[in-house]
Design a protein around this motif. Structure first.
Motif, PDB file in Angstrom:
ATOM      1  N   ASN A 119      -7.974  -3.724  -7.814  1.00  0.00           N
ATOM      2  CA  ASN A 119      -9.262  -4.417  -7.805  1.00  0.00           C
ATOM      3  C   ASN A 119     -10.114  -4.096  -6.589  1.00  0.00           C
ATOM      4  N   THR A 120      -9.495  -3.664  -5.527  1.00  0.00           N
ATOM      5  CA  THR A 120     -10.232  -3.529  -4.265  1.00  0.00           C
ATOM      6  C   THR A 120     -10.405  -2.093  -3.785  1.00  0.00           C
ATOM      7  N   TYR A 121      -9.869  -1.125  -4.547  1.00  0.00           N
ATOM      8  CA  TYR A 121      -9.996   0.277  -4.170  1.00  0.00           C
ATOM      9  C   TYR A 121     -10.445   1.110  -5.369  1.00  0.00           C
ATOM     10  N   THR A 122     -11.212   2.137  -5.095  1.00  0.00           N
ATOM     11  CA  THR A 122     -11.688   3.038  -6.147  1.00  0.00           C
ATOM     12  C   THR A 122     -10.810   4.279  -6.194  1.00  0.00           C
ATOM     13  N   LYS A 143     -14.743  -3.329   5.442  1.00  0.00           N
ATOM     14  CA  LYS A 143     -14.027  -4.056   6.484  1.00  0.00           C
ATOM     15  C   LYS A 143     -12.535  -4.161   6.201  1.00  0.00           C
ATOM     16  N   SER A 144     -12.063  -3.497   5.166  1.00  0.00           N
ATOM     17  CA  SER A 144     -10.643  -3.553   4.819  1.00  0.00           C
ATOM     18  C   SER A 144      -9.790  -2.925   5.921  1.00  0.00           C
ATOM     19  N   ASP A 145      -8.591  -3.484   6.138  1.00  0.00           N
ATOM     20  CA  ASP A 145      -7.672  -2.916   7.125  1.00  0.00           C
ATOM     21  C   ASP A 145      -7.251  -1.517   6.719  1.00  0.00           C
ATOM     22  N   ILE A 146      -7.040  -1.319   5.407  1.00  0.00           N
ATOM     23  CA  ILE A 146      -6.699   0.001   4.892  1.00  0.00           C
ATOM     24  C   ILE A 146      -7.985   0.615   4.350  1.00  0.00           C
ATOM     25  N   VAL A 147      -8.505   1.606   5.050  1.00  0.00           N
ATOM     26  CA  VAL A 147      -9.775   2.225   4.672  1.00  0.00           C
ATOM     27  C   VAL A 147      -9.605   3.079   3.422  1.00  0.00           C
ATOM     28  N   SER A 148      -8.520   3.833   3.378  1.00  0.00           N
ATOM     29  CA  SER A 148      -8.253   4.695   2.228  1.00  0.00           C
ATOM     30  C   SER A 148      -6.766   4.997   2.155  1.00  0.00           C
ATOM     31  N   ALA A 149      -6.338   5.517   1.014  1.00  0.00           N
ATOM     32  CA  ALA A 149      -4.927   5.848   0.831  1.00  0.00           C
ATOM     33  C   ALA A 149      -4.809   7.054  -0.082  1.00  0.00           C
ATOM     34  N   LEU A 150      -3.694   7.750   0.031  1.00  0.00           N
ATOM     35  CA  LEU A 150      -3.399   8.866  -0.860  1.00  0.00           C
ATOM     36  C   LEU A 150      -2.039   8.618  -1.478  1.00  0.00           C
ATOM     37  N   LYS A 161       6.059   9.056  -5.190  1.00  0.00           N
ATOM     38  CA  LYS A 161       6.788   9.895  -4.243  1.00  0.00           C
ATOM     39  C   LYS A 161       6.416   9.586  -2.798  1.00  0.00           C
ATOM     40  N   SER A 162       5.129   9.281  -2.570  1.00  0.00           N
ATOM     41  CA  SER A 162       4.706   8.996  -1.205  1.00  0.00           C
ATOM     42  C   SER A 162       3.356   8.295  -1.223  1.00  0.00           C
ATOM     43  N   ILE A 163       3.054   7.669  -0.097  1.00  0.00           N
ATOM     44  CA  ILE A 163       1.734   7.085   0.096  1.00  0.00           C
ATOM     45  C   ILE A 163       1.362   7.233   1.567  1.00  0.00           C
ATOM     46  N   THR A 164       0.126   7.647   1.809  1.00  0.00           N
ATOM     47  CA  THR A 164      -0.402   7.759   3.164  1.00  0.00           C
ATOM     48  C   THR A 164      -1.561   6.787   3.293  1.00  0.00           C
ATOM     49  N   LEU A 165      -1.515   5.957   4.311  1.00  0.00           N
ATOM     50  CA  LEU A 165      -2.536   4.936   4.524  1.00  0.00           C
ATOM     51  C   LEU A 165      -3.362   5.278   5.754  1.00  0.00           C
ATOM     52  N   ASN A 166      -4.661   5.269   5.608  1.00  0.00           N
ATOM     53  CA  ASN A 166      -5.578   5.463   6.729  1.00  0.00           C
ATOM     54  C   ASN A 166      -6.134   4.097   7.118  1.00  0.00           C
TER      55      ASN A 166
END
Length: 207
Positions: A119-122, A143-150, A161-166
């Motif tokens: 709901n909160t990420y595109t 203003k989210s703590d997690i700006v983006s993720a892969l 398999k993996s997740i990277t959080l910016n």
């Protein structure tokens, strides 16, 4: 220690993403397939390796069954039975007992991010290597703590398999998963602290 837990949670919640429309494969559709694979499994186990600036790295194992989970590492063990959470600090022989809120759970369960992100990420589909599907997730709220993720998903199994959080403070946190597999139904006691196995442990009730 809390920062290490923060993202150990963040891999579970994309699971309830709304189904994608028929036609070409989309990021939401891929995540929906992963969601169905996970929600349709009696239990899931995985090995994880987390790296975080300033905190180094930690490896451990995760067992998940619905809302229940158990995470182990050399530093701590966490159990959650859907209501109560026990966190055992190995070096201190101490157990903290709490009833975490939904937001707090996102800071301790490795898969939780997948539900939150719906709901909160595109999501958008990225160029992927053979055998993988990569999805970029960008926060709708600046203003989210997690700006983006892969998020990287195994194309053959539809499991993560993996997740990277910016993060908003410019940190990059990475969780790699291996040996991700489905299993049989587990009793709720598998997700509760058993004091008989940790004699002498100090129990601190924070509820």
């Amino acid at each position: 220690m809390k920062n290490l837990n923060i993202v150990l949670t963040l891999l579970l919640c994309c699971m309830l993403w709304s189904p994608a429309a028929a036609g070409a494969e989309t990021a939401a559709g891929i995540i929906d397939k992963t969601a169905k694979k996970i929600s349709g499994s009696a239990s899931i186990t995985a090995s994880y390796h987390l790296t975080s600036p300033g905190e180094g790295s930690v490896s451990g194992t995760l067992t998940l069954a619905g809302d229940n989970f158990r995470m182990t590492s050399p530093r701590l063990i966490t159990w959650y039975d859907g209501t109560t959470q026990w966190t055992y600090l190995v070096s201190e022989n101490e157990v903290n007992v709490s009833e975490p809120t939904a937001d707090e759970l996102q800071q301790v369960n490795p898969f939780v991010i997948i539900n939150t992100l719906r709901n909160t990420y595109t999501p958008s589909l990225q160029k992927s290597s053979n055998g993988e599907k990569c999805i970029s997730l960008k926060a709708k709220n600046s203003k989210s703590d997690i700006v983006s993720a892969l998020l990287t998903i195994n194309a053959a199994t539809s499991l993560p398999k993996s997740i990277t959080l910016n993060m908003s403070d410019n940190r990059k946190i990475t969780i790699s998963l291996s040996n991700v597999r489905t299993g049989k139904k587990l009793p709720v006691t598998a997700f509760r602290f058993d004091p008989k196995k940790y004699p002498g442990a100090e129990i601190i009730d924070l509820r």
